[in-house]
Design an enzyme around this catalytic site. Structure first.
Site, PDB file in Angstrom:
ATOM      1  N   ASP A  28     -21.579  12.920  -0.722  1.00  0.00           N
ATOM      2  CA  ASP A  28     -20.754  14.118  -0.874  1.00  0.00           C
ATOM      3  C   ASP A  28     -21.437  15.290  -0.170  1.00  0.00           C
ATOM      4  O   ASP A  28     -22.430  15.115   0.528  1.00  0.00           O
ATOM      5  CB  ASP A  28     -20.474  14.405  -2.354  1.00  0.00           C
ATOM      6  CG  ASP A  28     -21.730  14.692  -3.156  1.00  0.00           C
ATOM      7  OD1 ASP A  28     -22.800  14.957  -2.571  1.00  0.00           O
ATOM      8  OD2 ASP A  28     -21.651  14.650  -4.395  1.00  0.00           O
ATOM      9  N   LEU A  29     -20.936  16.464  -0.384  1.00  0.00           N
ATOM     10  CA  LEU A  29     -21.441  17.656   0.272  1.00  0.00           C
ATOM     11  C   LEU A  29     -22.921  17.907  -0.023  1.00  0.00           C
ATOM     12  O   LEU A  29     -23.644  18.434   0.814  1.00  0.00           O
ATOM     13  CB  LEU A  29     -20.599  18.861  -0.157  1.00  0.00           C
ATOM     14  CG  LEU A  29     -20.841  20.174   0.575  1.00  0.00           C
ATOM     15  CD1 LEU A  29     -20.555  20.013   2.063  1.00  0.00           C
ATOM     16  CD2 LEU A  29     -19.964  21.269  -0.010  1.00  0.00           C
TER      17      LEU A  29
END
Length: 162
Positions: A28-29
């Site tokens: 994810d980010l």
């Protein structure tokens, strides 16, 4: 020249081992593996475990006999996996009934337990109603059924190298 075979796992005793590499798309980010990807890895490991046991899910579905459906899932996240990590999913059968099977799965990075899931699947007819699993499948599960005392002690152990 033949293309390489897809990744596959193997049994070590009653425990199925399935290696996974963390790719950029899995993160994810924040750079850690997105929580839903553990479910995908566990699903792949379960499917491969069944294939290794000789359970032909596609054949049963195509013949109109039925398919497995997840009826219960509990997952716990303990540590993050990150880009390029080598993860080993260890799966074992912990309970069998005429229509259902419970599988415990753990994802490890070396000795670190990252995530653990307990999944119950039911064999269902094409109508969606529960039905008995094929007898050969139940017999195959019994060959790798882990007794509760063994399951408790295996939780204390580190991973088995693939």
């Amino acid at each position: 020249m033949l293309p390489p075979a897809p990744p596959s796992g193997r049994f070590d005793g009653a425990v199925h081992l399935f290696p996974v590499r963390v790719y950029f798309e899995d993160t994810d980010l924040s750079g850690v593996v997105y929580h839903a990807n553990y479910l995908r890895w566990f699903e792949r490991a379960r499917s491969d475990m069944l294939r290794c046991l000789g359970i032909d899910q596609r054949g049963a579905h195509d013949a109109g006999e039925g398919a497995y459906a997840v009826t219960d899932l509990a997952i716990r996240y303990l540590r993050p996996a990150r880009l390029d990590d080598a993860v080993l999913v260890r799966s074992h059968v912990s309970d069998i009934s005429p229509a259902t099977c419970r599988i415990v799965q753990r994802a490890f990075r070396e000795d670190a337990l990252l995530s653990q899931a307990t999944v119950r699947v039911a064999f269902v007819a094409p109508t969606g109603r529960p039905r008995r699993q094929p007898r050969a499948w139940v017999d195959a599960f019994h060959t790798v059924l882990v007794a509760p005392s063994e399951a408790t002690s295996s939780e204390q152990e580190g991973p088995i190298s693939a």
